[in-house]
Design a protein around this motif. Structure first.
Motif, PDB file in Angstrom:
ATOM      1  N   ASN A 157       3.073  14.996  -1.649  1.00 13.99           N
ATOM      2  CA  ASN A 157       3.597  16.089  -2.495  1.00 13.99           C
ATOM      3  C   ASN A 157       2.839  16.268  -3.797  1.00 13.99           C
ATOM      4  N   PHE A 158       1.552  15.963  -3.795  1.00 15.69           N
ATOM      5  CA  PHE A 158       0.761  16.155  -5.008  1.00 15.69           C
ATOM      6  C   PHE A 158       0.727  17.629  -5.413  1.00 15.69           C
ATOM      7  N   HIS A 159       0.673  18.519  -4.433  1.00 13.77           N
ATOM      8  CA  HIS A 159       0.597  19.963  -4.733  1.00 13.77           C
ATOM      9  C   HIS A 159       1.859  20.465  -5.405  1.00 13.77           C
ATOM     10  N   PHE A 160       3.021  19.917  -5.033  1.00  9.71           N
ATOM     11  CA  PHE A 160       4.265  20.329  -5.667  1.00  9.71           C
ATOM     12  C   PHE A 160       4.383  19.765  -7.081  1.00  9.71           C
ATOM     13  N   GLU A 161       4.099  18.483  -7.215  1.00  7.85           N
ATOM     14  CA  GLU A 161       4.287  17.813  -8.504  1.00  7.85           C
ATOM     15  C   GLU A 161       3.287  18.276  -9.557  1.00  7.85           C
ATOM     16  N   ASN A 162       2.125  18.781  -9.133  1.00  3.38           N
ATOM     17  CA  ASN A 162       1.099  19.210 -10.085  1.00  3.38           C
ATOM     18  C   ASN A 162       0.822  20.715 -10.029  1.00  3.38           C
ATOM     19  N   ILE A 222       0.829  -1.204   0.000  1.00  2.00           N
ATOM     20  CA  ILE A 222       0.000   0.000   0.000  1.00  2.00           C
ATOM     21  C   ILE A 222       0.865   1.256   0.000  1.00  2.00           C
ATOM     22  N   SER A 223       2.053   1.179   0.566  1.00  2.00           N
ATOM     23  CA  SER A 223       2.954   2.334   0.592  1.00  2.00           C
ATOM     24  C   SER A 223       3.923   2.349  -0.578  1.00  2.00           C
ATOM     25  N   ALA A 224       3.741   1.427  -1.528  1.00  2.00           N
ATOM     26  CA  ALA A 224       4.659   1.312  -2.677  1.00  2.00           C
ATOM     27  C   ALA A 224       6.102   1.252  -2.182  1.00  2.00           C
ATOM     28  N   ASN A 225       6.339   0.281  -1.309  1.00  2.00           N
ATOM     29  CA  ASN A 225       7.663   0.068  -0.712  1.00  2.00           C
ATOM     30  C   ASN A 225       8.163   1.308   0.023  1.00  2.00           C
ATOM     31  N   SER A 226       7.276   1.831   0.885  1.00  2.00           N
ATOM     32  CA  SER A 226       7.594   2.964   1.767  1.00  2.00           C
ATOM     33  C   SER A 226       7.908   4.253   1.018  1.00  2.00           C
ATOM     34  N   THR A 227       7.246   4.448  -0.124  1.00  8.64           N
ATOM     35  CA  THR A 227       7.427   5.703  -0.862  1.00  8.64           C
ATOM     36  C   THR A 227       6.179   6.576  -0.835  1.00  8.64           C
ATOM     37  N   LEU A 228       5.033   6.031  -0.363  1.00  7.53           N
ATOM     38  CA  LEU A 228       3.791   6.791  -0.344  1.00  7.53           C
ATOM     39  C   LEU A 228       3.140   6.733   1.034  1.00  7.53           C
ATOM     40  N   PHE A 229       2.583   7.868   1.459  1.00  6.45           N
ATOM     41  CA  PHE A 229       1.813   7.912   2.694  1.00  6.45           C
ATOM     42  C   PHE A 229       0.392   7.414   2.429  1.00  6.45           C
ATOM     43  N   PHE A 230      -0.226   6.847   3.470  1.00  5.47           N
ATOM     44  CA  PHE A 230      -1.591   6.349   3.326  1.00  5.47           C
ATOM     45  C   PHE A 230      -2.363   6.621   4.618  1.00  5.47           C
ATOM     46  N   THR A 231      -3.685   6.651   4.505  1.00  7.74           N
ATOM     47  CA  THR A 231      -4.538   6.904   5.676  1.00  7.74           C
ATOM     48  C   THR A 231      -4.893   5.587   6.356  1.00  7.74           C
ATOM     49  N   PRO A 232      -5.287   5.624   7.626  1.00  8.43           N
ATOM     50  CA  PRO A 232      -5.707   4.386   8.302  1.00  8.43           C
ATOM     51  C   PRO A 232      -6.864   3.697   7.598  1.00  8.43           C
ATOM     52  N   LYS A 233      -7.809   4.469   7.067  1.00  9.52           N
ATOM     53  CA  LYS A 233      -8.947   3.838   6.399  1.00  9.52           C
ATOM     54  C   LYS A 233      -8.531   3.214   5.069  1.00  9.52           C
ATOM     55  N   CYS A 254     -11.278  18.845  -1.509  1.00 11.66           N
ATOM     56  CA  CYS A 254     -11.762  17.517  -1.123  1.00 11.66           C
ATOM     57  C   CYS A 254     -12.884  17.656  -0.095  1.00 11.66           C
ATOM     58  N   ASP A 255     -13.823  16.737  -0.128  1.00 10.01           N
ATOM     59  CA  ASP A 255     -14.871  16.737   0.899  1.00 10.01           C
ATOM     60  C   ASP A 255     -14.404  16.040   2.163  1.00 10.01           C
ATOM     61  N   ASN A 256     -13.209  15.457   2.132  1.00 15.21           N
ATOM     62  CA  ASN A 256     -12.677  14.685   3.250  1.00 15.21           C
ATOM     63  C   ASN A 256     -11.274  15.192   3.569  1.00 15.21           C
ATOM     64  N   ALA A 257     -11.070  15.650   4.812  1.00 14.50           N
ATOM     65  CA  ALA A 257      -9.762  16.170   5.208  1.00 14.50           C
ATOM     66  C   ALA A 257      -8.679  15.102   5.117  1.00 14.50           C
ATOM     67  N   ALA A 258      -9.029  13.836   5.365  1.00 16.20           N
ATOM     68  CA  ALA A 258      -8.032  12.763   5.312  1.00 16.20           C
ATOM     69  C   ALA A 258      -7.491  12.592   3.890  1.00 16.20           C
ATOM     70  N   VAL A 259      -8.362  12.740   2.877  1.00  9.77           N
ATOM     71  CA  VAL A 259      -7.906  12.629   1.486  1.00  9.77           C
ATOM     72  C   VAL A 259      -7.001  13.807   1.147  1.00  9.77           C
ATOM     73  N   ALA A 260      -7.387  15.022   1.574  1.00  8.15           N
ATOM     74  CA  ALA A 260      -6.540  16.192   1.342  1.00  8.15           C
ATOM     75  C   ALA A 260      -5.182  16.021   2.014  1.00  8.15           C
ATOM     76  N   GLN A 261      -5.186  15.501   3.227  1.00  5.25           N
ATOM     77  CA  GLN A 261      -3.946  15.258   3.962  1.00  5.25           C
ATOM     78  C   GLN A 261      -3.050  14.275   3.208  1.00  5.25           C
ATOM     79  N   MET A 262      -3.660  13.207   2.672  1.00  4.35           N
ATOM     80  CA  MET A 262      -2.894  12.208   1.940  1.00  4.35           C
ATOM     81  C   MET A 262      -2.264  12.794   0.679  1.00  4.35           C
ATOM     82  N   LEU A 263      -3.026  13.618  -0.062  1.00  7.99           N
ATOM     83  CA  LEU A 263      -2.489  14.240  -1.274  1.00  7.99           C
ATOM     84  C   LEU A 263      -1.310  15.147  -0.942  1.00  7.99           C
ATOM     85  N   ILE A 264      -1.460  15.945   0.107  1.00  4.25           N
ATOM     86  CA  ILE A 264      -0.391  16.869   0.485  1.00  4.25           C
ATOM     87  C   ILE A 264       0.836  16.114   0.973  1.00  4.25           C
ATOM     88  N   ALA A 265       0.616  15.078   1.808  1.00  4.69           N
ATOM     89  CA  ALA A 265       1.742  14.308   2.338  1.00  4.69           C
ATOM     90  C   ALA A 265       2.555  13.659   1.228  1.00  4.69           C
TER      91      ALA A 265
END
Length: 427
Positions: A259-264, A53-64, A246-257
């Motif tokens: 670096n989606f905002h930097f890359e896009n 799920i973390s793509a070999n510890s390269t991606l952050f993920f939410t508990p859900k 996002c309608d969900n803060a957890a999804v926004a948190q995941m995108l920011i963690a």
């Protein structure tokens, strides 16, 4: 079970003799499948789930997201395959041989097929298995029905010469085909339930981290308190051209963690005010840009599909603005029209507001008012990042209605199913 440290196989006797430790290196085992409840798995299973799920510890993920991911992995073992049908046919052939010698064995064959039909039917409507497993069992009912018709009619006419046996074969075969066809049509109406709770998974994760250390990629619950952070004036003079809301803060948190905002080159906010430290500052920067493009990302739920309307009409957002708002989804029609399997859950059913009903088809309204919903967190981080990036990319070349920008995403599971989460497709 293999030790995740040295890869040594340890059977139950060896694990017991060494007090739950590896016989080779002494590393503790966190999980013991033989003493667990209904949900059983091993240390290598859990380690691989975290790595994947973390793509070999390269991606952050939410508990859900982790809950959905582990649930999907655990369901894979319950699918039927060709071996089941092979054994079923062999068992019936053996019964036919005995019927030829002793006609009373026809009763054994009848009870065998009734048991198989009952098992397939029960599994085809179970919420404890994956949508693909339910579909496989429904198709299995059709196959078994066809076999019973062909073999049963042949035996009753050629060997038994019995009208009663002929009638039983026709009834059982047609019943099985009917039930299979009915269950295939009903799959959309069967919602999912998790094999475990979020609390159970957190307990397992805590035990895992005590022995093996934290993975470092699971995000904490997003904080939404209004604590402002001072931002440099040089930064506030700049404005983004795009923002994902996002309608969900957890999804926004995941995108920011991740670096989606930097890359896009876009801001990422939630409708609830995440990230709390800089939300007001970033929003003021966005409002200064008349060419701003807004991308709404939400669950397929009443609250989610209301997001675009809220952004367009709320004075706290873009009520008096000419910004372009794109709906990235997830929309009910994307779930209903998809050939892939979304993880559909059910909540308390409520009637939709008039403004939402105007924007939805009758089928979507019925689906939502039944309480159905699909969460974005049912997608893995990698897939969700791709979804949003592709949606933004397509908006740059799309000349259609900005409110109905749909994106197509391949499944992120090896079994070609998406726990969904060309046009009218999302996953």
């Amino acid at each position: 079970m293999k030790c995740i440290q040295c890869q040594t196989d340890n059977n139950l006797k060896e694990r017991t003799e060494h007090q739950g430790r590896c016989k080779n290196c002494g590393h503790p085992f966190v999980f013991e499948p033989t003493s667990m409840g209904q949900v059983k798995f091993t240390d290598p299973f859990f380690a691989k789930a975290i790595a994947d799920i973390s793509a070999n510890s390269t991606l952050f993920f939410t508990p859900k997201q982790f809950l959905y991911f582990v649930d999907r992995r655990l369901r894979k073992g319950s699918q039927i395959d060709g071996i089941f049908y092979f054994l079923y046919i062999i068992a019936n052939i053996v019964m036919l041989v005995f019927v030829g010698v002793e006609p009373s064995f026809i009763l054994v064959s009848i009870f065998l097929n009734i048991g198989i039909i009952f098992t397939l039917f029960r599994t085809s409507q179970s919420r404890q298995v994956s949508p693909k497993t339910r579909q496989d069992n429904a198709r299995g009912l059709q196959l078994v029905g066809g076999f019973v018709l062909i073999a049963g009619i042949g035996v009753s006419l050629a060997i038994l010469k019995s009208f009663v046996a002929f009638t039983v074969a026709v009834i059982l075969g047609m019943l099985s085909i009917y039930l299979g066809t009915r269950q295939l049509k009903r799959q959309r109406g069967i919602f999912q339930s998790f094999l475990m709770t979020q609390n159970q998974l957190e307990e397992w994760l805590n035990r895992w981290e005590q022995v093996n250390g934290a993975s470092g990629k699971m995000l904490p619950s997003p904080r939404e308190e209004n604590t402002e952070t001072e931002v440099s004036p040089d930064i506030t003079a700049y404005s983004f051209d795009r923002v994902v809301v996002c309608d969900n803060a957890a999804v926004a948190q995941m995108l920011i963690a991740n670096n989606f905002h930097f890359e896009n080159n876009c801001a990422v906010l939630s409708i609830t005010g995440y990230p709390p430290g800089i939300f007001t500052t970033v929003f003021e920067m966005l409002k200064r840009n008349p060419q701003l493009k807004v991308y709404a990302l939400h669950d397929a739920s009443p609250r989610g599909v209301r997001l675009v309307h809220h952004l367009r009409t709320s004075q706290n957002w873009f009520a008096d603005s000419t910004v372009t708002i794109y709906d990235l989804g997830l929309l009910p029609r994307q779930v209903l029209s998809s050939k892939r399997n979304f993880f559909v859950r059910v909540q308390l059913a409520r009637p939709l507001s008039p403004e939402l009903q105007q924007a939805l088809s009758p089928e979507e309204i019925e689906w939502l008012e039944l309480g159905n919903f699909v969460e974005l967190e049912s997608f893995t981080p990698r897939r969700l990042l791709q979804v949003v990036a592709q949606g933004i990319s397509r908006s740059q070349i799309s000349s259609g209605d900005a409110d109905s920008l749909f994106i197509e995403v391949d499944s992120d599971s090896s079994s070609s199913e998406a726990y969904l989460f060309a046009s009218d497709s999302f996953g």
